[in-house]
Design a protein around this motif. Structure first.
Motif, PDB file in Angstrom:
ATOM      1  N   SER A  14       0.841  -1.197   0.000  1.00 33.13           N
ATOM      2  CA  SER A  14       0.000   0.000   0.000  1.00 33.13           C
ATOM      3  C   SER A  14       0.878   1.250   0.000  1.00 33.13           C
ATOM      4  O   SER A  14       1.853   1.332   0.771  1.00 33.13           O
ATOM      5  CB  SER A  14      -0.878  -0.006   1.253  1.00 33.13           C
ATOM      6  N   PRO A  15       0.567   2.234  -0.824  1.00 31.73           N
ATOM      7  CA  PRO A  15       1.357   3.467  -0.822  1.00 31.73           C
ATOM      8  C   PRO A  15       1.317   4.192   0.526  1.00 31.73           C
ATOM      9  O   PRO A  15       2.306   4.779   0.945  1.00 31.73           O
ATOM     10  CB  PRO A  15       0.722   4.325  -1.912  1.00 31.73           C
ATOM     11  N   ALA A  18       3.778   2.611   2.810  1.00 29.86           N
ATOM     12  CA  ALA A  18       5.130   3.009   2.397  1.00 29.86           C
ATOM     13  C   ALA A  18       5.461   4.419   2.872  1.00 29.86           C
ATOM     14  O   ALA A  18       6.575   4.684   3.336  1.00 29.86           O
ATOM     15  CB  ALA A  18       5.271   2.912   0.880  1.00 29.86           C
ATOM     16  N   ILE A  19       4.505   5.333   2.792  1.00 30.89           N
ATOM     17  CA  ILE A  19       4.744   6.712   3.234  1.00 30.89           C
ATOM     18  C   ILE A  19       4.967   6.758   4.740  1.00 30.89           C
ATOM     19  O   ILE A  19       5.870   7.436   5.228  1.00 30.89           O
ATOM     20  CB  ILE A  19       3.570   7.622   2.811  1.00 30.89           C
ATOM     21  N   LEU A  60      -1.079  11.748  -2.240  1.00 35.25           N
ATOM     22  CA  LEU A  60      -1.619  10.396  -2.405  1.00 35.25           C
ATOM     23  C   LEU A  60      -3.144  10.406  -2.465  1.00 35.25           C
ATOM     24  O   LEU A  60      -3.752   9.657  -3.223  1.00 35.25           O
ATOM     25  CB  LEU A  60      -1.142   9.502  -1.259  1.00 35.25           C
ATOM     26  N   TYR A  66      -4.548   3.148  -9.854  1.00 39.30           N
ATOM     27  CA  TYR A  66      -3.833   2.535 -10.963  1.00 39.30           C
ATOM     28  C   TYR A  66      -4.809   1.842 -11.893  1.00 39.30           C
ATOM     29  O   TYR A  66      -5.679   1.113 -11.458  1.00 39.30           O
ATOM     30  CB  TYR A  66      -2.827   1.491 -10.460  1.00 39.30           C
TER      31      TYR A  66
END
Length: 160
Positions: A14-15, A18-19, A60, A66
């Protein structure tokens, strides 16, 4: 903690995860600065890391989902570009660090950091005492940029 968070950044599905993990890495680096008696660098790192995480989360939230992932040939091309850029940067850093250069002002700062600023850590003395207004200017520029980004995001929200 730093290695674990770095692993999570690389392997996150998951972005948002990651952040957050990237933020943990940044705050960990700030703690390392504190442990090695560099409170000015730690304060700067905390400020920049907080701003970066907030901006990345805001970006985000605005990104579309996507629709299609890259193909194998596109990934290979991207890897080739990244490796080439890394190789060029590595060669430049090695070339620059291999040359001997004598600084004209290094002796001045080394001799006067304790006498004039009462500090034993020369780097901290340079950043806080000798270049205090410069550091303040950098923080002011970053704050102005953050306010500008916030204003642009707010403007975009109002238009919708």
């Amino acid at each position: 903690m730093l290695l674990g968070a770095t692993f999570v950044v690389v392997r996150a599905s998951s972005p948002l995860v990651a952040i957050v993990a990237l933020g943990v890495v940044g705050y960990g680096v700030a703690l390392v600065f504190l442990l090695f008696s560099a409170p000015d660098l730690a304060m700067t790192q905390f400020a920049i890391e907080t701003l970066s995480v907030i901006l990345l989360v805001l970006v985000l939230l605005k990104l579309p989902r996507y629709k299609a992932f890259s193909t194998i040939s596109e990934r290979f091309r991207d890897a080739l570009v990244a490796l080439s850029g890394g190789a060029v940067t590595t060669i430049l850093v090695i070339a620059v660090t291999a040359s001997e250069r004598k600084s004209k002002i290094a002796d001045y700062f080394a001799e006067n950091s304790f006498i004039l600023a009462k500090g034993r850590n020369v780097v901290n003395v340079i950043l806080v005492d000798f270049r205090g207004f410069d550091t303040l200017g950098e923080i002011t520029v970053l704050s102005a940029a953050a306010i500008g980004v916030y204003a642009l995001i707010k403007l975009q929200v109002e238009r919708q």
